[in-house]
Design an enzyme around this catalytic site. Structure first.
Site, PDB file in Angstrom:
ATOM      1  N   ASP A 109     -10.890  -0.699   2.643  1.00 55.72           N
ATOM      2  CA  ASP A 109     -11.200   0.692   2.973  1.00 55.72           C
ATOM      3  C   ASP A 109     -12.202   1.313   2.015  1.00 55.72           C
ATOM      4  OD1 ASP A 109      -9.305   0.898   0.726  1.00 55.72           O
ATOM      5  OD2 ASP A 109      -9.306   3.034   1.194  1.00 55.72           O
TER       6      ASP A 109
ATOM      7  N   ASP B 254     -10.754  -8.156  -6.706  1.00 51.47           N
ATOM      8  CA  ASP B 254     -12.023  -7.877  -7.395  1.00 51.47           C
ATOM      9  C   ASP B 254     -11.807  -7.914  -8.906  1.00 51.47           C
ATOM     10  OD1 ASP B 254     -10.704  -5.421  -7.440  1.00 51.47           O
ATOM     11  OD2 ASP B 254     -12.081  -4.466  -6.076  1.00 51.47           O
TER      12      ASP B 254
ATOM     13  N   LYS C  38     -13.961 -11.189  -4.487  1.00 57.46           N
ATOM     14  CA  LYS C  38     -15.178 -10.613  -5.065  1.00 57.46           C
ATOM     15  C   LYS C  38     -15.193 -10.983  -6.550  1.00 57.46           C
ATOM     16  CE  LYS C  38     -16.627  -6.397  -3.727  1.00 57.46           C
ATOM     17  NZ  LYS C  38     -16.783  -4.912  -3.744  1.00 57.46           N
TER      18      LYS C  38
ATOM     19  N   GLU D 113      -3.036 -11.502  -0.716  1.00 56.76           N
ATOM     20  CA  GLU D 113      -3.917 -10.361  -1.004  1.00 56.76           C
ATOM     21  C   GLU D 113      -5.069 -10.343  -0.007  1.00 56.76           C
ATOM     22  OE1 GLU D 113      -4.148  -7.660  -2.474  1.00 56.76           O
ATOM     23  OE2 GLU D 113      -3.899  -7.712  -4.640  1.00 56.76           O
ATOM     24  N   ASP D 114      -5.464  -9.152   0.395  1.00 57.04           N
ATOM     25  CA  ASP D 114      -6.657  -9.054   1.238  1.00 57.04           C
ATOM     26  C   ASP D 114      -7.908  -9.280   0.388  1.00 57.04           C
ATOM     27  OD1 ASP D 114      -6.035  -6.696  -0.057  1.00 57.04           O
ATOM     28  OD2 ASP D 114      -6.896  -5.398   1.476  1.00 57.04           O
TER      29      ASP D 114
ATOM     30  N   PHE E 100     -20.162  -2.854  -1.888  1.00 64.65           N
ATOM     31  CA  PHE E 100     -18.975  -2.222  -1.311  1.00 64.65           C
ATOM     32  C   PHE E 100     -18.827  -2.686   0.122  1.00 64.65           C
ATOM     33  CE2 PHE E 100     -15.554   0.563  -1.390  1.00 64.65           C
ATOM     34  CZ  PHE E 100     -15.465   1.157  -2.641  1.00 64.65           C
ATOM     35  N   VAL E 101     -17.741  -3.350   0.434  1.00 62.22           N
ATOM     36  CA  VAL E 101     -17.512  -3.845   1.789  1.00 62.22           C
ATOM     37  C   VAL E 101     -16.230  -3.239   2.339  1.00 62.22           C
ATOM     38  CG1 VAL E 101     -18.694  -6.029   1.334  1.00 62.22           C
ATOM     39  CG2 VAL E 101     -16.233  -5.890   1.053  1.00 62.22           C
TER      40      VAL E 101
ATOM     41  N   LYS F 209      -1.829  -1.196   0.972  1.00 56.58           N
ATOM     42  CA  LYS F 209      -1.699  -1.223   2.411  1.00 56.58           C
ATOM     43  C   LYS F 209      -2.647  -2.227   3.060  1.00 56.58           C
ATOM     44  CE  LYS F 209      -2.273   3.440   2.047  1.00 56.58           C
ATOM     45  NZ  LYS F 209      -2.678   4.799   2.503  1.00 56.58           N
TER      46      LYS F 209
END
Lengths: 128, 197
Positions: free
Chosen positions: B169, B113, B141, B109-110, B162-163, B53
């Site tokens: 989210d 990682d 990342k 992609e947002d 963690f961002v 999402k």
């Protein structure tokens, strides 16, 4: 490829990592190769390194460590020797913080907490 | 890096200890990516595919920066939850509505990682024989990367923390922050306590 017979993982976190790889359909082999790092004057291997996982499709070795940075000196040394002696070998060292973040990312809070637990902080006999 | 948190909505920003990229910085970079994509894909009618999402924010903003015709579609996959693990493997929860064979595909992609999800999706899309398949990611990342993924367009690098925000989210919260910020360790601690309780 999910191996028919699961190997005996030395550390529980390796089993969790293998499950994640299986979930994403990543082929893996557990500890398939040992790299000699140092020899004595007779040519006998005195220091070696066996990465935990090999991903054949990526030609990538992955080593996991739950040791605190201050206790991971030997492992860091081995990683440096690997880079010197086997520069063509792709190796990723997932350190304690990396593993904790990985477990948190996948919702494995309990496993993340175990990584930060006492045994992991003091180092374990299972750490190689 | 911008240390100041917007003070207008404390309920929304609670748990954020530092702003990493402001709304203005993101807007500017998305515009640059839109210009590059418009230039490279002129006359090719690209199909922009995003995985739900988190990507919806980036996708919506990026599409509005394009100066060429483009189409959009979304795909969804199971995340590594307890329920999903019982099914054994990652699987598509929502497939594309559009056939992609012989189409020029830009996968949006947002964040990337580990690369595990994206690797799975790219394999899936390649099997459908598109004319081309490239990746555009807003946040990279790379310190968490396990699998090597070729990225054609990249917005920002992220540190190994963690961002959250702008689609990213933590336990489904913070996606609607207009900026990207570092999550306070207190949030982890509280989550652990809640899970233990």
């Amino acid at each position: 490829m999910k191996p028919t017979n699961q190997p005996h993982f030395v550390h529980p976190i390796e089993g969790e990592f293998a499950k994640i790889l299986d979930f994403y359909n990543i082929r893996w082999v557990y500890e398939p190769r040992t790299f000699a790092l140092e020899w004595d004057e007779h040519g006998n291997v005195t220091l070696a390194f066996t990465p935990d996982f090999y991903l054949p499709d990526q030609d990538l070795y992955i080593e996991l460590t739950t040791l605190r940075p201050s206790l991971a000196t030997q492992k860091n040394y081995k990683q440096r020797r690997m880079a010197e002696l086997y520069p063509d070998v792709n190796l990723i060292l997932l350190k304690r913080k990396d593993l904790r973040n990985l477990m948190l990312k996948f919702g494995l809070d309990q496993q993340a907490q175990q990584i930060i637990g006492t045994a992991a902080q003091k180092g374990s006999q299972n750490e190689r | 890096m911008n240390d100041e948190l917007p003070g207008d909505h404390p309920e929304l920003t609670s748990g954020i200890r530092q702003v990493l990229y402001t709304q203005e910085q993101i807007r500017g970079r998305v515009a640059e990516l839109g210009q590059a994509i418009s230039r490279d894909y002129a006359g090719r009618n690209p199909l922009m595919i995003g995985v739900l999402k988190g990507v919806v924010f980036f996708m919506a903003d990026l599409l509005r920066e394009l100066t060429i015709p483009a189409e959009v579609d979304f795909i969804a996959v199971s995340s590594y939850s307890r329920e999903a693990r019982e099914h054994g493997m990652v699987r598509l929860m929502k497939d594309l509505d559009t056939p992609i064979n012989d189409r020029h595909i830009l996968f949006i992609e947002d964040v990337i990682d580990t690369g595990l999800t994206l690797n799975y999706l790219l394999q899936n899309l390649r099997a459908r024989r598109p004319a081309s398949l490239e990746v555009c990611v807003l946040f990279d990342k790379s310190s968490s990367r396990l699998l090597s993924i070729p990225i054609k367009y990249k917005g920002f690098d992220l540190p190994p923390y963690f961002v959250v925000g702008y689609g990213l989210d933590f336990r489904e919260k913070y996606r609607n922050l207009p900026f990207v910020g570092l999550l306070s360790p207190d949030v982890f601690q509280n989550t652990k306590k809640a899970n233990q309780g």
